[in-house]
Design a protein around this motif. Sequence first.
Motif, PDB file in Angstrom:
ATOM      1  N   SER A 165      -6.061  16.590   3.904  1.00 48.69           N
ATOM      2  CA  SER A 165      -6.852  15.372   4.095  1.00 48.69           C
ATOM      3  C   SER A 165      -5.961  14.198   4.454  1.00 48.69           C
ATOM      4  O   SER A 165      -6.413  13.232   5.071  1.00 48.69           O
ATOM      5  CB  SER A 165      -7.631  15.031   2.827  1.00 48.69           C
ATOM      6  N   VAL A 166      -4.689  14.280   4.056  1.00 50.01           N
ATOM      7  CA  VAL A 166      -3.757  13.209   4.413  1.00 50.01           C
ATOM      8  C   VAL A 166      -3.588  13.186   5.931  1.00 50.01           C
ATOM      9  O   VAL A 166      -3.643  12.121   6.555  1.00 50.01           O
ATOM     10  CB  VAL A 166      -2.398  13.422   3.705  1.00 50.01           C
ATOM     11  N   SER A 167      -3.440  14.358   6.541  1.00 45.32           N
ATOM     12  CA  SER A 167      -3.313  14.417   8.010  1.00 45.32           C
ATOM     13  C   SER A 167      -4.600  13.935   8.654  1.00 45.32           C
ATOM     14  O   SER A 167      -4.573  13.217   9.655  1.00 45.32           O
ATOM     15  CB  SER A 167      -3.053  15.852   8.488  1.00 45.32           C
ATOM     16  N   LEU A 168      -5.743  14.344   8.071  1.00 49.02           N
ATOM     17  CA  LEU A 168      -7.027  13.921   8.635  1.00 49.02           C
ATOM     18  C   LEU A 168      -7.139  12.399   8.588  1.00 49.02           C
ATOM     19  O   LEU A 168      -7.536  11.760   9.560  1.00 49.02           O
ATOM     20  CB  LEU A 168      -8.180  14.581   7.864  1.00 49.02           C
ATOM     21  N   LEU A 169      -6.745  11.836   7.452  1.00 50.73           N
ATOM     22  CA  LEU A 169      -6.792  10.380   7.304  1.00 50.73           C
ATOM     23  C   LEU A 169      -5.914   9.710   8.363  1.00 50.73           C
ATOM     24  O   LEU A 169      -6.320   8.737   9.001  1.00 50.73           O
ATOM     25  CB  LEU A 169      -6.333  10.015   5.886  1.00 50.73           C
ATOM     26  N   ARG A 170      -4.727  10.251   8.567  1.00 50.30           N
ATOM     27  CA  ARG A 170      -3.820   9.662   9.570  1.00 50.30           C
ATOM     28  C   ARG A 170      -4.444   9.728  10.964  1.00 50.30           C
ATOM     29  O   ARG A 170      -4.382   8.780  11.732  1.00 50.30           O
ATOM     30  CB  ARG A 170      -2.477  10.395   9.573  1.00 50.30           C
ATOM     31  N   LEU A 171      -5.051  10.856  11.272  1.00 47.77           N
ATOM     32  CA  LEU A 171      -5.672  11.009  12.596  1.00 47.77           C
ATOM     33  C   LEU A 171      -6.820  10.016  12.770  1.00 47.77           C
ATOM     34  O   LEU A 171      -6.983   9.410  13.829  1.00 47.77           O
ATOM     35  CB  LEU A 171      -6.186  12.443  12.783  1.00 47.77           C
ATOM     36  N   LEU A 172      -7.611   9.847  11.711  1.00 54.94           N
ATOM     37  CA  LEU A 172      -8.747   8.912  11.782  1.00 54.94           C
ATOM     38  C   LEU A 172      -8.259   7.489  12.018  1.00 54.94           C
ATOM     39  O   LEU A 172      -8.793   6.762  12.860  1.00 54.94           O
ATOM     40  CB  LEU A 172      -9.561   8.981  10.482  1.00 54.94           C
ATOM     41  N   VAL A 173      -7.221   7.093  11.254  1.00 59.30           N
ATOM     42  CA  VAL A 173      -6.699   5.729  11.381  1.00 59.30           C
ATOM     43  C   VAL A 173      -6.097   5.540  12.773  1.00 59.30           C
ATOM     44  O   VAL A 173      -6.308   4.517  13.424  1.00 59.30           O
ATOM     45  CB  VAL A 173      -5.657   5.454  10.260  1.00 59.30           C
ATOM     46  N   VAL A 182      -2.285   6.693  -4.301  1.00 57.56           N
ATOM     47  CA  VAL A 182      -1.321   5.748  -3.708  1.00 57.56           C
ATOM     48  C   VAL A 182      -1.068   6.108  -2.244  1.00 57.56           C
ATOM     49  O   VAL A 182      -1.086   5.253  -1.358  1.00 57.56           O
ATOM     50  CB  VAL A 182       0.007   5.756  -4.509  1.00 57.56           C
ATOM     51  N   THR A 183      -0.851   7.379  -1.985  1.00 61.17           N
ATOM     52  CA  THR A 183      -0.624   7.839  -0.604  1.00 61.17           C
ATOM     53  C   THR A 183      -1.832   7.488   0.260  1.00 61.17           C
ATOM     54  O   THR A 183      -1.695   6.997   1.372  1.00 61.17           O
ATOM     55  CB  THR A 183      -0.453   9.386  -0.596  1.00 61.17           C
ATOM     56  N   LEU A 184      -3.003   7.760  -0.288  1.00 60.48           N
ATOM     57  CA  LEU A 184      -4.235   7.578   0.490  1.00 60.48           C
ATOM     58  C   LEU A 184      -4.513   6.103   0.760  1.00 60.48           C
ATOM     59  O   LEU A 184      -4.912   5.730   1.859  1.00 60.48           O
ATOM     60  CB  LEU A 184      -5.413   8.211  -0.247  1.00 60.48           C
ATOM     61  N   SER A 185      -4.275   5.244  -0.225  1.00 59.77           N
ATOM     62  CA  SER A 185      -4.550   3.819   0.008  1.00 59.77           C
ATOM     63  C   SER A 185      -3.506   3.234   0.949  1.00 59.77           C
ATOM     64  O   SER A 185      -3.825   2.374   1.766  1.00 59.77           O
ATOM     65  CB  SER A 185      -4.662   3.039  -1.297  1.00 59.77           C
ATOM     66  N   ALA A 186      -2.275   3.726   0.867  1.00 58.50           N
ATOM     67  CA  ALA A 186      -1.244   3.228   1.793  1.00 58.50           C
ATOM     68  C   ALA A 186      -1.619   3.572   3.223  1.00 58.50           C
ATOM     69  O   ALA A 186      -1.510   2.740   4.128  1.00 58.50           O
ATOM     70  CB  ALA A 186       0.109   3.829   1.433  1.00 58.50           C
ATOM     71  N   LEU A 187      -2.106   4.774   3.439  1.00 58.79           N
ATOM     72  CA  LEU A 187      -2.426   5.196   4.807  1.00 58.79           C
ATOM     73  C   LEU A 187      -3.731   4.590   5.312  1.00 58.79           C
ATOM     74  O   LEU A 187      -3.899   4.361   6.504  1.00 58.79           O
ATOM     75  CB  LEU A 187      -2.513   6.729   4.876  1.00 58.79           C
ATOM     76  N   SER A 188      -4.679   4.354   4.416  1.00 59.67           N
ATOM     77  CA  SER A 188      -5.983   3.825   4.860  1.00 59.67           C
ATOM     78  C   SER A 188      -6.015   2.298   4.815  1.00 59.67           C
ATOM     79  O   SER A 188      -6.962   1.682   5.294  1.00 59.67           O
ATOM     80  CB  SER A 188      -7.115   4.387   3.998  1.00 59.67           C
ATOM     81  N   HIS A 189      -4.976   1.693   4.224  1.00 54.65           N
ATOM     82  CA  HIS A 189      -4.892   0.238   4.065  1.00 54.65           C
ATOM     83  C   HIS A 189      -6.064  -0.304   3.253  1.00 54.65           C
ATOM     84  O   HIS A 189      -6.507  -1.433   3.455  1.00 54.65           O
ATOM     85  CB  HIS A 189      -4.841  -0.493   5.427  1.00 54.65           C
ATOM     86  N   ARG A 190      -6.592   0.488   2.373  1.00 52.49           N
ATOM     87  CA  ARG A 190      -7.678   0.053   1.494  1.00 52.49           C
ATOM     88  C   ARG A 190      -7.499   0.723   0.139  1.00 52.49           C
ATOM     89  O   ARG A 190      -7.077   1.886   0.104  1.00 52.49           O
ATOM     90  CB  ARG A 190      -9.039   0.562   2.014  1.00 52.49           C
ATOM     91  N   PRO A 191      -7.908   0.052  -0.940  1.00 52.97           N
ATOM     92  CA  PRO A 191      -7.867   0.737  -2.233  1.00 52.97           C
ATOM     93  C   PRO A 191      -8.777   1.961  -2.211  1.00 52.97           C
ATOM     94  O   PRO A 191      -9.854   1.919  -1.614  1.00 52.97           O
ATOM     95  CB  PRO A 191      -8.403  -0.300  -3.220  1.00 52.97           C
ATOM     96  N   VAL A 192      -8.312   3.023  -2.815  1.00 50.88           N
ATOM     97  CA  VAL A 192      -9.116   4.245  -2.883  1.00 50.88           C
ATOM     98  C   VAL A 192     -10.164   4.072  -3.980  1.00 50.88           C
ATOM     99  O   VAL A 192      -9.883   3.504  -5.027  1.00 50.88           O
ATOM    100  CB  VAL A 192      -8.190   5.443  -3.193  1.00 50.88           C
ATOM    101  N   VAL A 193     -11.361   4.536  -3.722  1.00 52.99           N
ATOM    102  CA  VAL A 193     -12.422   4.431  -4.725  1.00 52.99           C
ATOM    103  C   VAL A 193     -12.593   5.787  -5.401  1.00 52.99           C
ATOM    104  O   VAL A 193     -12.656   6.817  -4.727  1.00 52.99           O
ATOM    105  CB  VAL A 193     -13.754   3.994  -4.071  1.00 52.99           C
ATOM    106  N   SER A 194     -12.649   5.768  -6.723  1.00 52.18           N
ATOM    107  CA  SER A 194     -12.842   7.020  -7.440  1.00 52.18           C
ATOM    108  C   SER A 194     -13.822   6.869  -8.599  1.00 52.18           C
ATOM    109  O   SER A 194     -14.654   7.724  -8.839  1.00 52.18           O
ATOM    110  CB  SER A 194     -11.496   7.526  -7.973  1.00 52.18           C
ATOM    111  N   GLU A 195     -13.699   5.734  -9.313  1.00 52.82           N
ATOM    112  CA  GLU A 195     -14.557   5.531 -10.487  1.00 52.82           C
ATOM    113  C   GLU A 195     -15.698   4.581 -10.104  1.00 52.82           C
ATOM    114  O   GLU A 195     -15.638   3.914  -9.083  1.00 52.82           O
ATOM    115  CB  GLU A 195     -13.751   4.897 -11.636  1.00 52.82           C
ATOM    116  N   PHE A 196     -16.695   4.497 -10.988  1.00 47.06           N
ATOM    117  CA  PHE A 196     -17.803   3.577 -10.733  1.00 47.06           C
ATOM    118  C   PHE A 196     -17.369   2.116 -10.869  1.00 47.06           C
ATOM    119  O   PHE A 196     -17.927   1.229 -10.277  1.00 47.06           O
ATOM    120  CB  PHE A 196     -18.972   3.859 -11.674  1.00 47.06           C
ATOM    121  N   PHE A 197     -16.341   1.874 -11.698  1.00 43.42           N
ATOM    122  CA  PHE A 197     -15.810   0.511 -11.796  1.00 43.42           C
ATOM    123  C   PHE A 197     -14.314   0.576 -12.107  1.00 43.42           C
ATOM    124  O   PHE A 197     -13.816   1.590 -12.596  1.00 43.42           O
ATOM    125  CB  PHE A 197     -16.557  -0.314 -12.855  1.00 43.42           C
TER     126      PHE A 197
END
Length: 409
Positions: free
Chosen positions: A22-30, A51-66
């Motif tokens: 999914s990291v490669s997929l994220l990079r391709l999407l960006v 951390v890896t995912l938010s760095a590559l997507s330039h957005r905080p990753v969402v996982s919890e409801f809050f």
Amino acid sequence: MSPLSGRHIILGITGGIAAYKSVSLLRLLVKAGAEVQVVITPSGKEFITPVTLSALSHRPVVSEFFTANTGEWHSHVDLGLWADAMVVAPATACSIAKMAHGVADNMLITTYLSAKAPVFVAPAMDLDMMAHPSTQANIALLRSYGNHIIEPASGELASGLVGKGRMAEPEEIMAALELFFAQEIKGHALRGKRVLITAGPTYERIDPVRFIGNFSSGKMGYALAEEAAKAGAQVTLVSGPVSLRANHPSIQVVAVESARQMLAACQEAFPTTDIAIMCAAVADYAPAEYAERKIKREAGEAPVIHLVKNPDIAATLGAEKRPGQTLVGFALETDHEETNALDKMRRKHLDMIVMNSLQTPGAGFATDTNQVTIYSADGSTRQGELKSKTEVARDILQAIIREREEAEA
Ligand code: CTP
């Protein structure tokens, strides 16, 4: 420029080994210019760090409801509305089951349930889990909701076993997304419009086991429904008996059997419809009487079936049409094609008629291709080439959009 440029994509990551891809997929999407919001399940985080995912997507990753320390609430509803598409890759057997049955116990599933956009699911699991009837049934359920399944490949799996279950490569997932967006009619030209489409044959019952029907497969009508939905329309697809599924959350299928049922469903939807496309091959006649019991072979003389005329759905809607509503019909002709088609357009008060000739090889019933000529009530004619039914659907919708724009100008 990639068709994904500027698109809002939710990348859903669940807890499987394939999460590293999914990291490669994220990079391709960006790289393609998409804005990506990653939503990860709690077990997904066991496989790949946010951390890896938010760095590559330039957005905080969402996982919890809050967020625990600030109390900030993450709205799955807002996310669902923001997205142009959601991709769940990898989708584990567990997450697929939760999506299929609405078990909304994490942020990813609640986002999925709130998403108004098309959803792509890339399953990834061991071969036995993939082959299990429960997984297969859940995947079939997801398909029936209009989700797009990106089939896993066969190959070596993390367990060391070899079989079907390996997540599609990031490049393949990208290709599926790019194809989807490339095929859209530009600019969501039908956003906010209500489109009514009839599709398939009708069955007129003779007795409990027999009917009068025809060879219509419904492919053209379903292609129209899908392309209209992709262009932003809310679609009511009144469908006779076919073996197709609608693949978009904005398509509401009303399943009918007979011409009379089709007429009733159309009349209910028509008052709030902007564009109605009559693509069904409606049986012109129905048996005058329905035999409650199976007609037996030994009962003597061969039976005579008396027929009565079915209602003409297109003509009925044509008579009820208000200004601003566009009514489009189809004509399937074997001879005197243009004369018959134009005559039908006049008789049924249609704004446009799409003529397909049964004499053209590759056009008509049950094929994946079609060749049509589009006649408008204003006298213009558009002659098409032999194309896939999806492309023909786009041409028809473009013609309708253009005519409506001209009428409004
Ligand atoms: N149609 C309809 N209801 C019917 C028959 C036809 O809504 N009972 C619609 C079809 O969906 C199509 C158009 O009318 O959009 C023309 O259908 P077609 O079968 O070509 O025309 P008919 O009016 O049935 O004429 P004929 O069979 O004599 O060619």
